[in-house]
Design a protein around this motif. Structure first.
Motif, PDB file in Angstrom:
ATOM      1  N   THR A 237      -7.765   3.476   6.911  1.00  0.00           N
ATOM      2  CA  THR A 237      -7.378   4.188   5.697  1.00  0.00           C
ATOM      3  C   THR A 237      -6.821   3.190   4.693  1.00  0.00           C
ATOM      4  OG1 THR A 237      -6.837   6.183   6.962  1.00  0.00           O
ATOM      5  CG2 THR A 237      -5.989   6.029   4.717  1.00  0.00           C
ATOM      6  N   ILE A 238      -7.382   3.189   3.497  1.00  0.00           N
ATOM      7  CA  ILE A 238      -6.898   2.326   2.429  1.00  0.00           C
ATOM      8  C   ILE A 238      -6.014   3.155   1.503  1.00  0.00           C
ATOM      9  CG2 ILE A 238      -8.854   2.708   0.866  1.00  0.00           C
ATOM     10  CD1 ILE A 238      -8.702  -0.292   0.148  1.00  0.00           C
ATOM     11  N   SER A 239      -4.943   2.550   1.016  1.00  0.00           N
ATOM     12  CA  SER A 239      -4.058   3.243   0.093  1.00  0.00           C
ATOM     13  C   SER A 239      -3.431   2.224  -0.833  1.00  0.00           C
ATOM     14  CB  SER A 239      -2.981   4.016   0.845  1.00  0.00           C
ATOM     15  OG  SER A 239      -2.165   3.142   1.601  1.00  0.00           O
ATOM     16  N   SER A 240      -2.854   2.726  -1.915  1.00  0.00           N
ATOM     17  CA  SER A 240      -2.309   1.858  -2.950  1.00  0.00           C
ATOM     18  C   SER A 240      -0.937   2.332  -3.367  1.00  0.00           C
ATOM     19  CB  SER A 240      -3.250   1.849  -4.160  1.00  0.00           C
ATOM     20  OG  SER A 240      -2.742   1.062  -5.197  1.00  0.00           O
ATOM     21  N   ASP A 241      -0.033   1.409  -3.540  1.00  0.00           N
ATOM     22  CA  ASP A 241       1.300   1.702  -4.061  1.00  0.00           C
ATOM     23  C   ASP A 241       1.458   0.920  -5.362  1.00  0.00           C
ATOM     24  OD1 ASP A 241       3.991   1.921  -4.702  1.00  0.00           O
ATOM     25  OD2 ASP A 241       4.650   1.802  -2.611  1.00  0.00           O
ATOM     26  N   ASN A 242       1.228   1.593  -6.477  1.00  0.00           N
ATOM     27  CA  ASN A 242       1.263   0.887  -7.758  1.00  0.00           C
ATOM     28  C   ASN A 242       2.651   0.363  -8.087  1.00  0.00           C
ATOM     29  OD1 ASN A 242      -1.422   1.408  -7.969  1.00  0.00           O
ATOM     30  ND2 ASN A 242      -1.282   2.612  -9.845  1.00  0.00           N
ATOM     31  N   ALA A 243       3.674   1.031  -7.605  1.00  0.00           N
ATOM     32  CA  ALA A 243       5.041   0.587  -7.876  1.00  0.00           C
ATOM     33  C   ALA A 243       5.330  -0.760  -7.217  1.00  0.00           C
ATOM     34  CB  ALA A 243       6.039   1.626  -7.391  1.00  0.00           C
ATOM     35  N   LYS A 244       4.627  -1.032  -6.129  1.00  0.00           N
ATOM     36  CA  LYS A 244       4.833  -2.284  -5.398  1.00  0.00           C
ATOM     37  C   LYS A 244       3.687  -3.264  -5.594  1.00  0.00           C
ATOM     38  CE  LYS A 244       7.678  -0.243  -1.753  1.00  0.00           C
ATOM     39  NZ  LYS A 244       7.855  -0.055  -0.295  1.00  0.00           N
ATOM     40  N   ASN A 245       2.703  -2.909  -6.414  1.00  0.00           N
ATOM     41  CA  ASN A 245       1.517  -3.756  -6.614  1.00  0.00           C
ATOM     42  C   ASN A 245       0.908  -4.172  -5.279  1.00  0.00           C
ATOM     43  OD1 ASN A 245       2.042  -3.540  -9.308  1.00  0.00           O
ATOM     44  ND2 ASN A 245       2.163  -5.732  -9.710  1.00  0.00           N
ATOM     45  N   THR A 246       0.798  -3.210  -4.397  1.00  0.00           N
ATOM     46  CA  THR A 246       0.346  -3.503  -3.039  1.00  0.00           C
ATOM     47  C   THR A 246      -0.691  -2.478  -2.586  1.00  0.00           C
ATOM     48  OG1 THR A 246       2.470  -4.512  -2.465  1.00  0.00           O
ATOM     49  CG2 THR A 246       1.079  -3.807  -0.640  1.00  0.00           C
ATOM     50  N   VAL A 247      -1.708  -2.976  -1.926  1.00  0.00           N
ATOM     51  CA  VAL A 247      -2.706  -2.118  -1.284  1.00  0.00           C
ATOM     52  C   VAL A 247      -2.587  -2.307   0.217  1.00  0.00           C
ATOM     53  CG1 VAL A 247      -5.182  -1.776  -0.914  1.00  0.00           C
ATOM     54  CG2 VAL A 247      -4.300  -2.017  -3.224  1.00  0.00           C
ATOM     55  N   TYR A 248      -2.701  -1.206   0.939  1.00  0.00           N
ATOM     56  CA  TYR A 248      -2.562  -1.230   2.386  1.00  0.00           C
ATOM     57  C   TYR A 248      -3.889  -0.865   3.054  1.00  0.00           C
ATOM     58  CZ  TYR A 248       2.344  -0.953   1.051  1.00  0.00           C
ATOM     59  OH  TYR A 248       3.562  -1.189   0.481  1.00  0.00           O
ATOM     60  N   LEU A 249      -4.084  -1.379   4.229  1.00  0.00           N
ATOM     61  CA  LEU A 249      -5.202  -0.969   5.065  1.00  0.00           C
ATOM     62  C   LEU A 249      -4.629  -0.606   6.433  1.00  0.00           C
ATOM     63  CD1 LEU A 249      -8.307  -0.629   5.110  1.00  0.00           C
ATOM     64  CD2 LEU A 249      -8.410  -2.869   6.228  1.00  0.00           C
TER      65      LEU A 249
END
Length: 123
Positions: A69-81
Motif C-alpha cells: 500500500t502506497i500513501s502520502s503525507d504532504n505535511a511531512k513531504n513523505t511517501v510510504y510503502l
C-alpha cells in the motif's frame, strides 16, 4: 537541491511486513508524483507502485497488488510503502523517484531519483 531519501528497509522473514519511507525535499512536494522502484543485481529495475500528485491516482505492479500500500503525507513531504505478506522474490534495493504531477505510463520518465534501501526477505 532535490533530495529523495528512502529508508525503512531491512531483513524480514517471509510473511512479514516492512514500511518504507521516502522523504522528499527541494521541490514542491504536492505537485509531484512519487514512485517506488526495485532492482535486483542482474535484472532490470521494476516499477512497483506510484502515487500521483495529491494522491489522485495510485498504481501497483500486479505482483504486489493486495500486499503493498502506497500513501502520502504532504505535511511531512513523505511517501510510504507499506509492504505486507512479503515474499523472498520481493528482495531488492528499493528506490523512490519523483516526476511532475502524474505517474508516467510504465513508470518511465521519472525526473528525480534517490538512493535506495535494501529489503531482504528470507524464506
Amino acid at each position: 537541491e532535490v533530495q529523495l531519501q528512502a529508508s525503512g528497509g531491512g531483513l524480514v522473514q517471509a510473511g512479514g511486513s516492512l514500511r518504507l519511507s521516502c522523504a522528499a525535499s527541494g521541490f514542491v512536494f504536492d505537485e509531484y508524483a512519487i514512485g517506488w522502484f526495485r532492482q535486483v543485481p542482474g535484472k532490470e529495475r521494476e516499477g512497483v507502485s506510484c502515487i500521483s500528485r495529491r494522491g489522485g491516482s495510485i498504481y501497483y505492479v500486479d505482483s504486489v497488488q493486495g500486499r503493498f500500500t502506497i500513501s502520502s503525507d504532504n505535511a511531512k513531504n513523505t511517501v510510504y510503502l507499506q509492504m505486507n505478506s512479503l515474499k523472498p522474490e520481493d528482495t531488492a534495493v528499493y528506490h523512490c523517484a519523483a516526476v511532475h504531477r502524474y505517474c508516467p505510463p510504465n513508470y518511465i520518465g521519472m525526473t528525480y531519483w534517490g538512493k535506495g534501501t535494501q529489503v531482504t526477505v528470507s524464506s
